[in-house]
Enzyme design. Structure first.
Site: not given
Length: 897
Positions: A8, A95, A329, A331
């Site tokens: 991303e 992701d 990560y 989230r």
């Protein structure tokens, strides 16, 4: 074989590229490369005439979305297409969540690769994690894609269908959102509770008792068998005592009791009770708990916390050309840790604190509603990498967040704290023979356990104080409490009457609002930062200095309208159920088309959003917030929201006088009395302070939406005429107390101190939004606390202006990779930037070509790059291009790869 890897962000791409060899080309998509159209200009020509076109969703054909590549992404799409040529495979490394899966699917749909496609996922950016992902590719998960797509379409229909109702009935520019409107409702209902709150007063006694081991305080708890009333015993809406088992002490009751028991010494220790207790560590961070704790401990908003966490995850340069992701990560709603992390934590704990603190790994189970266990908790990628090891590579805010995550991870793997809780009762005899019982509590930490590494924050300051260690002296039952002058072991040093007031429920902070949303199952943790940011950006709430989220009158009126006419769509349970429905799509047990159909069209005789809006919107009256009745006239007093902000109305249909509501007045603080004072000001008109000795014009003090201010002269009737000079009152000034002398002082600004010796332009001193400052052209410098805007001299102003301008954030500490020297009076440097190394002469920045090592850059190369960049900036004319024919809307459905 050559592979194209797409992620991303550029930062993530730079970090991953360090771990891969020459056979891998790593590029960034810069987030989603296509989406539903945001503006009318983005809607494809072939669907513009359709009545559903503004939604970007075909509501007449199974809610098929119309995806477009926005102009801002077209260049990047071309770049990705070019990079795809000549490679042997495409690796999608976006992701590991619904959003990342969706980005991957859109990349396939737009790029249409003719080479094999593999999906690789990792929850940390380290060499081992990347290698493991390459060895274990998988297919694109279309269930996750559909879940994200269903959410996106429902959110689009919700916002685009309800927002126009708010434009027509309240104010243009407002927006409604599926989760956003529920978050606003929570803040509004808390404010309503505060408005309805009735303060109650109660009294008790506090004894300060001295001993050879120190002093401690004991509070009156009971009189005989009756408990003394405290704050929890009162009804918040009436202020009356609701508990029949409690006795309410008035001021005279407390004074009489004090006089009685103070004369009835000695008292005695009636009861001593000790109980061992255990305090367990909390799990490692999830997205929401990280946001909450960063808000409590660091004062960071959810959006800022997630931006910092994103940088720590995507990669930080840690010297000698090494770049790594420092955390996993960010989230996630999982609280589990990998076996490696568990083992590494035990080793670090043993090294730092000893064997007693390393008693084996601890695993936790997620209790959050609708939790997804796909990822790990947020933790350091290497637990052995202590904050002090990376301090010199991180910005201050990055270090603070990393330290928070590192400490929390360690603490979660340490043993519980062992406590000894002590409760003491001290009896004082009253005149009627019953005992007045005072209590004191103590807490002693016998074994600190995880507290050696980390102490949890709290939304309640009183709870934080209660968590501190309180040591009571060694007391024995029957032990007397003698007078202050006595030589006894226990002595009554002081006995005081204590007045207390009940407090209204606290407003939400970002931390407590995130916690509430998560508890209720509303929204996803990954969206909380954007939701809280949106409701502030749209003017629904404002963030006070004490971190409280205060709803505006716009929020109050909008919530009233939505609750009355669309109650289900701003209901907590309805929104939480919808999250569960969307999770069913992700698990493959439901289709997104069915969920969207039910939401929009309705089912089982229950109307959907479309029908509700069409049948109700014409009957919705212009909303107003009823404050109550004027006690003198009996007329209703209401608040309405106009083009220039909220205002008060009195009388039937607003036939009475109007008054602006100052911007800093919170809804709960706008009482009938405050409203009457504002009406009185409006009826009296501006207060005349006297004449300006220079111009002869009158000076008035007035009230506007931004508060009280002074004005020189009358307000002209012609709106096109120049406005009279105005100045806001300072904090220590009041509407009724400001004097003509103070007004003249305020109106003397801006002061011209002299002319700049080079430009000949004036040097000014003035007050601004962020305090007093001096100014030359567009160069502003804040005055220090020792300077005075009314007396600062020309010499002092020039001294401030001549100093290098202070910068904030990353710009304040750019890392210099190489000093190249001076050229034409400019210092040429190679600097580390957020998106890679670049050269700069202090004015123009030019990114280094891909593959260029910063250390190898020469002065000549730097000058060429800077000249080329400066030249491209100066080009102001371009040949007009023919508008490209718009492509048809992308057809729906991708085959599973």
């Amino acid at each position: 074989m050559t592979s194209l890897v797409i992620v991303e962000s550029p930062a993530k791409a730079r970090t991953i590229s360090r771990f891969l060899g020459d056979k891998y080309i790593v590029e960034a998509s810069f987030g989603h490369i296509r989406d539903l159209p945001e503006r009318a200009d983005d809607i494809p020509k072939e669907v513009k005439g359709e009545k559903w076109a503004r939604f970007g969703v075909n509501t007449e054909d199974r809610f098929q979305p119309v995806y477009v590549v926005p102009k801002s992404k077209q260049k990047q799409v071309s770049s990705l297409r070019k990079a795809l040529k000549g490679v042997d495979e495409l690796l999608l490394a976006t992701d590991e969540d619904r959003e990342g899966e969706s980005i991957g699917w859109h990349l396939i749909e737009v790029l249409k690769p003719k080479v094999p496609i593999r999906r690789i996922v990792f929850h940390e950016i380290t060499r081992d994690a990347i290698q493991n992902a390459l060895e274990n590719p998988r297919d694109l998960d279309m269930d996750l894609v559909h879940a994200q797509e269903g959410r996106r379409i429902i959110d689009r229909l919700f916002g685009y269908k309800l927002s126009p109702v708010l434009w027509k009935k309240v104010q243009s520019g407002l927006s409604a959102g599926r989760v956003q409107s529920v978050a606003v409702r929570l803040t509004v209902e808390r404010e309503e509770e505060r408005r309805a709150f009735v303060t109650s007063v109660y009294w008790d006694l506090e004894a300060n008792i001295g001993s050879t081991a120190g002093e401690f305080k004991a509070t009156l708890q009971r009189i005989g068998d009756k408990r003394v009333a405290s704050g929890k015993d009162f009804d918040a809406s009436t202020g009356k005592l609701k508990s029949k088992s409690a006795v309410l002490l008035t001021e005279s009751d407390a004074a009489n009791l004090l006089s009685t028991i103070q004369g009835n010494l000695p008292w005695k220790v009636a009861k001593v009770e000790e109980k061992p207790a255990t305090q367990n560590p909390a799990p490692p961070f999830t997205t929401s708990t990280l946001q909450q704790e960063a808000n409590r401990k660091l004062g960071y908003g959810a959006r800022r916390t997630m931006q910092i966490a994103q940088r720590l995850y995507e990669g930080i340069d840690i010297g000698e050309g090494e770049r790594v992701g420092l955390i996993t990560y960010m989230r996630t709603d999982s609280v589990t840790l990998s076996e490696k992390a568990l083992g590494d934590s035990q080793k670090v704990i043993r090294d730092l604190y000893g064997d007693d603190y390393a008693k084996g790994p601890r695993q936790y189970k997620t209790k959050t509603r609708n939790a997804q266990e796909a990822h790990e908790a947020i933790r350091p990628t290497e637990v052995s990498r202590r904050p002090k090891d990376v301090r010199k590579y991180l910005e201050s805010d990055e270090l603070k967040v990393y330290e928070l995550i590192w400490k929390k991870t360690l603490a979660s793997q340490m043993p519980p704290a062992k406590l000894l809780r002590t409760s003491v009762e001290i009896a004082a005899q009253t005149d009627n023979g019953s005992d007045a019982i005072f209590t004191a509590s103590g807490k002693k930490i016998m074994f600190p356990g995880f507290l050696r590494a980390y102490v949890e924050g709290s939304d309640d300051p009183a709870a934080e104080i209660g968590d501190k260690e309180v040591i009571l002296p060694d007391l024995k039952e029957g032990q007397p409490v003698e007078a202050k002058t006595s030589k006894a072991d226990l002595r009554l040093l002081e006995l005081l009457e204590k007045r207390h007031e009940t407090s209204p429920p606290a407003r939400y902070t970002e931390a407590s609002l995130v916690k509430k949303l998560e508890e209720e199952g509303v929204g996803r943790p990954s969206t909380y930062a954007s939701i809280i940011g949106t409701i502030q950006d749209r003017g629904y709430v404002r963030l006070e200095k004490n971190r409280q989220l205060v709803p505006t009158f716009v929020a109050m009126v909008v919530t009233d309208l939505l609750r009355e006419h669309f109650p289900e769509h701003v209901d907590l349970k309805f929104t939480a159920r919808m999250e569960e429905d969307l999770d069913q799509i992700a698990s493959g047990s439901s289709s997104w088309e069915k969920q969207v159909e039910t939401f929009y069209r309705g089912a089982g005789g229950k109307p959907g959003l479309e029908n509700l809006v069409e049948t109700k919107q014409e009957n919705i009256e212009y909303p107003a917030l009823l404050l109550g009745k004027d006690p003198d006239t009996g007329e209703d007093i209401k608040v309405k929201v106009g083009r220039y902000g909220p205002y008060l109305l009195r009388g039937e249909n607003g036939s009475g006088i109007k008054a602006d509501v100052p911007k800093d007045v919170a809804p709960a603080e706008l009482t009938i009395e405050v409203a009457r004072k504002l009406f009185a000001k409006a009826e009296e008109g501006p207060r005349n302070l006297g004449a300006d000795p220079e111009t002869g014009m009158d000076i008035y003090v007035m009230t506007g939406r931004y508060g009280d201010y002074v004005q020189l002269g009358e307000t002209p009737e012609d709106k096109k005429a120049p406005k009279p000079k105005r100045a806001s009152l300072e904090k220590d000034m009041g509407y009724d107390t400001v004097t003509i002398e103070q007004a003249l002082k305020l109106l003397s600004l801006p002061r011209e101190l002299g002319k700049h010796p080079e430009s000949g332009d004036p040097i000014l001193a003035n007050n601004g939004r962020y305090g007093p400052y001096v100014q030359h052209q567009r160069d502003f410098r804040s005055l220090t606390k020792d300077d005075n805007v009314y007396t600062v001299t020309y010499e002092r102003a020039m001294e401030l202006i001549s100093q290098p301008k202070a910068t904030r954030g990353r710009a304040a500490s750019k890392k210099v990779l190489k000093e190249l020297g001076e050229d034409d009076g400019k210092n040429i440097q190679v600097l580390e930037g957020r998106y890679g190394p670049y050269v700069s002469d202090g004015k123009t920045n030019a990114t280094l070509p891909k593959g260029t090592e910063p250390e190898s850059v020469s002065m000549e190369q730097a000058k060429e790059l800077i000249a080329a960049k400066a030249g491209s900036k100066r080009k102001t004319t371009k040949k007009a291009k023919k508008p490209a024919a718009k492509k048809p809307a992308a057809k729906k459905r991708a085959t599973k790869k």
